[in-house]
Design an enzyme around this catalytic site. Structure first.
Site, PDB file in Angstrom:
ATOM      1  N   ARG A  60       1.004  -1.501  -0.011  1.00 48.60           N
ATOM      2  CA  ARG A  60      -0.091   0.177   0.033  1.00 48.60           C
ATOM      3  C   ARG A  60       0.730   1.010  -0.029  1.00 48.60           C
ATOM      4  NH1 ARG A  60      -4.919  -0.879  -2.109  1.00 48.60           N
ATOM      5  NH2 ARG A  60      -6.220  -2.316  -0.838  1.00 48.60           N
ATOM      6  N   GLU A  88     -13.806  -9.135  -7.520  1.00 44.02           N
ATOM      7  CA  GLU A  88     -12.588  -8.914  -6.743  1.00 44.02           C
ATOM      8  C   GLU A  88     -12.302 -10.108  -5.957  1.00 44.02           C
ATOM      9  OE1 GLU A  88     -10.647  -6.453  -6.402  1.00 44.02           O
ATOM     10  OE2 GLU A  88     -11.917  -4.849  -7.670  1.00 44.02           O
ATOM     11  N   GLU A  92      -8.677 -11.140  -6.830  1.00 41.67           N
ATOM     12  CA  GLU A  92      -7.463 -11.377  -5.988  1.00 41.67           C
ATOM     13  C   GLU A  92      -7.388 -12.513  -5.331  1.00 41.67           C
ATOM     14  OE1 GLU A  92      -8.306  -8.200  -2.943  1.00 41.67           O
ATOM     15  OE2 GLU A  92      -8.120  -6.500  -4.554  1.00 41.67           O
TER      16      GLU A  92
END
Length: 178
Positions: A60, A88, A92
């Site tokens: 991040r 997602e 992911e």
């Protein structure tokens, strides 16, 4: 307590977010400035196989560190939250779920951002083939719920959606237990 918007400027519009600066009048007649990040909304997924929770580790950049999080993603224009969650989870984690339960929805940072995030519990999981986005590098990790809660308690899981999601799942499973 409501504030009345007097004027609005938009100094930045990006691919994902926009920044809006509002001049507002307070209930007491004074004026103030509000800086707002406009975000289309997001989802967080609690992918639960009955014994373990799927988490992803990813870098991040704003936080300057790799973080362990629940799978999540931003709504595409016109996309329903459930569809985003399904997409997602595949991108992911390489998973699909036969059963979906919508959980709580909340503002992630209401002091400056319009992002509203909806949690989903995904169960009856199976591996599936999905194409991962080219701009993400993720490592899938599976943790028993007790370890995920300990990761929250000991500061190894530190993002708001994951803390809220893991604690919601623990409460939900405890409430459903006989």
């Amino acid at each position: 307590m409501a504030e009345r918007t007097i004027s609005t400027e938009r100094p930045f519009a990006g691919r994902l977010i926009s920044v809006r600066v509002d001049r507002v009048e307070l209930a007491n007649g004074r004026s103030a400035t509000r800086e707002i990040v406009e975000h289309p909304g997001a989802v967080g997924i609690l992918a639960w196989d009955g014994a373990r929770l799927a988490l992803v580790r990813q870098w991040r950049h704003p936080a300057g560190q790799a973080m362990l999080e629940i799978p999540a993603g931003t709504l595409d224009p016109g996309e329903a939250p459930r569809a985003t969650a399904e997409r997602e989870l595949g991108e992911e984690c390489g998973l699909a779920a036969a059963t979906w339960e919508q959980g709580p929805s909340f503002f992630t940072a209401p002091g400056f951002c319009t992002e509203r995030l909806t949690l989903f519990l995904a169960t009856d999981l199976r591996e599936d083939t999905f194409e991962s986005p080219e701009d993400e590098e993720l490592e899938l990790e599976w943790l028993p719920l007790a370890e995920a809660i300990a990761a929250v308690d000991h500061g190894r899981v530190i993002d708001a959606k994951s803390v809220a999601g893991i604690l919601w799942l623990a409460h939900r499973l405890e409430s459903a237990a006989p």
